[in-house]
Scaffold this motif. Structure first.
Motif, short mmCIF file in Angstrom:
data_model
loop_
_atom_site.label_atom_id
_atom_site.label_comp_id
_atom_site.label_asym_id
_atom_site.label_seq_id
_atom_site.Cartn_x
_atom_site.Cartn_y
_atom_site.Cartn_z
N UNK A 1 7.32 6.04 -11.27
CA UNK A 1 6.75 5.69 -9.97
C UNK A 1 6.31 4.24 -9.99
N UNK A 2 6.72 3.48 -8.97
CA UNK A 2 6.26 2.09 -8.83
C UNK A 2 5.51 1.97 -7.51
N UNK A 3 4.33 1.37 -7.59
CA UNK A 3 3.48 1.23 -6.41
C UNK A 3 3.10 -0.23 -6.23
N UNK A 4 2.87 -0.62 -4.98
CA UNK A 4 2.44 -1.99 -4.70
C UNK A 4 1.23 -1.98 -3.78
N UNK A 5 0.18 -2.66 -4.21
CA UNK A 5 -1.04 -2.76 -3.42
C UNK A 5 -1.01 -4.05 -2.60
N UNK B 1 -6.03 4.49 -2.24
CA UNK B 1 -5.74 5.90 -2.00
C UNK B 1 -4.37 6.07 -1.34
N UNK B 2 -4.09 5.24 -0.35
CA UNK B 2 -2.79 5.32 0.33
C UNK B 2 -1.67 4.92 -0.62
N UNK B 3 -1.91 3.92 -1.44
CA UNK B 3 -0.89 3.41 -2.36
C UNK B 3 -0.42 4.50 -3.33
N UNK B 4 -1.36 5.31 -3.79
CA UNK B 4 -1.02 6.32 -4.79
C UNK B 4 -0.89 7.72 -4.20
N UNK B 5 -0.76 7.82 -2.88
CA UNK B 5 -0.70 9.13 -2.22
C UNK B 5 0.47 9.97 -2.72
N UNK B 6 1.60 9.32 -3.05
CA UNK B 6 2.79 10.06 -3.47
C UNK B 6 2.99 10.06 -4.98
N UNK B 7 2.03 9.51 -5.70
CA UNK B 7 2.15 9.46 -7.17
C UNK B 7 1.65 10.77 -7.77
N UNK B 8 2.21 11.13 -8.89
CA UNK B 8 1.74 12.32 -9.61
C UNK B 8 1.25 11.91 -10.98
N UNK B 9 0.26 12.62 -11.48
CA UNK B 9 -0.33 12.24 -12.77
C UNK B 9 0.66 12.36 -13.92
N UNK C 1 -2.64 5.19 -13.46
CA UNK C 1 -1.75 4.04 -13.65
C UNK C 1 -1.54 3.83 -15.15
N UNK C 2 -0.29 3.65 -15.53
CA UNK C 2 0.03 3.40 -16.93
C UNK C 2 0.21 1.92 -17.23
N UNK C 3 0.73 1.19 -16.25
CA UNK C 3 0.99 -0.23 -16.44
C UNK C 3 0.75 -0.96 -15.13
N UNK C 4 -0.10 -1.98 -15.16
CA UNK C 4 -0.30 -2.84 -14.00
C UNK C 4 0.28 -4.22 -14.32
N UNK D 1 0.82 -1.22 0.00
CA UNK D 1 0.00 0.00 0.00
C UNK D 1 0.85 1.26 0.00
N UNK D 2 1.91 1.23 -0.78
CA UNK D 2 2.76 2.41 -0.90
C UNK D 2 3.53 2.34 -2.21
N UNK D 3 4.14 3.45 -2.55
CA UNK D 3 4.94 3.51 -3.76
C UNK D 3 6.16 4.37 -3.57
N UNK D 4 7.04 4.33 -4.53
CA UNK D 4 8.23 5.19 -4.48
C UNK D 4 8.76 5.39 -5.89
N UNK D 5 9.64 6.37 -6.03
CA UNK D 5 10.22 6.66 -7.34
C UNK D 5 11.43 5.78 -7.60
#
Length: 286
Positions: free
Chosen positions: A170-174, A185-193, A215-218, A156-160
């Motif tokens: 940006x890579x995020x993991x649910x 919502x928490x997972x993408x809190x630090x993501x930018x469009x 999200x561009x790629x899942x 439930x977080x991501x990082x650059x």
């Protein structure tokens, strides 16, 4: 005399047909049990986007998933996977969950980290929880193994992921949809469009909610491609949250989704028309 010949020919034909059916049945069993589960198919896919920084063009990502370590998928097989991935020279490695089939019953936990730790990727190794990673009281066991293997466990977080020139994606993991506590919502809190964003989600049907975010790629696993498929029919059965998307590449609105067939087996040690898979993605700036 003619009746005897006809009867003899009929019996001979019947015996041949029965023998052929038995050989096909036992041959199919042997293939599904001992041959296909040990095959590995490497799928290569280009992912192009205008959102990718130019310096990320050519970056290579390797995804592997669903090893389900058990009596049916050994540490030796995992070592072969590690060697194969290293030969692909990835920049980034993603593991999309289900490391051990039954964590509370697996006798070789101490052997896993030294093997996974040999995976090399200069831009990082990332992992997420699958349902089997939480199941069997495995949550903390899996966390320890991945940390000791130098994987960054995203829950439930991501990082650059950044390059020396300052460009990043940006890579995020649910968290797992079945046994975890996923929070988009928490997972993408630090993501930018504006950032090219990759989501690691064990269950592919997470895309139904993920598509509402930038999200561009899942990348997902979980389905095993059904594990057993029939020609012209497809998977006999798929697990929960893998009923909409089962294998391969999809377009989900403006998002791409890839469902990896995984490497191991669960419940039954068979694979049929669902060859184990490693996926290689090459990022392309357009």
């Amino acid at each position: 005399m003619t009746k005897d010949i006809t009867r003899r020919a009929f019996l001979k034909g019947l015996f041949a047909s029965l023998a052929g059916a038995l050989l096909a049945a036992f041959g199919g069993y042997g293939y599904a049990r001992y041959i296909e589960p040990r095959l590995i198919h490497t799928t290569e896919i280009e992912i192009s986007s205008t959102k990718l920084p130019s310096s990320f063009s050519g970056v290579k990502i390797v995804q592997f998933s669903d090893t389900h370590l058990s009596e049916d998928y050994s540490i030796n097989q995992l070592e072969k996977i590690v060697n194969k991935i290293n030969l692909l020279s990835p920049d980034v490695i993603f593991f999309t969950g289900d490391l051990i089939d039954k964590p509370n019953q697996y006798a070789y936990l101490h052997q896993i980290s030294p093997v996974l730790g040999r995976l090399k990727a200069p831009l990082g190794k990332y992992a997420i929880y699958g349902n089997h990673d939480h199941g069997g009281y495995g949550t903390s066991v899996y966390e320890t193994i991945m940390k000791d293997s130098n994987f960054n466990l995203l829950k439930n977080r991501g990082e650059r992921i950044s390059l020396l020139d300052g460009s990043s994606v940006f890579v995020a993991g649910i968290d797992d949809m079945m046994l975890g506590r996923p929070d988009f919502d928490q997972t993408f809190a630090d993501a930018g469009s504006r950032l090219f964003t990759i989501l690691l989600a064990h269950e592919p049907d997470a895309a139904l909610e993920a598509k509402q975010f930038s999200v561009d790629l899942q990348l997902s696993g979980h389905s095993h491609g059904g594990q057993v498929q029939l020609p012209f029919y497809g998977p006999l059965i798929t697990p929960p949250y893998a009923s909409v998307y089962t294998e391969g590449l999809y377009e989900v609105d403006s998002m791409k989704l890839y469902v990896n067939r995984g490497l191991g087996t669960t419940r039954l040690p068979y694979r049929f028309f669902s060859v184990p898979e490693i996926t290689v993605f090459t990022l392309i700036k357009i």
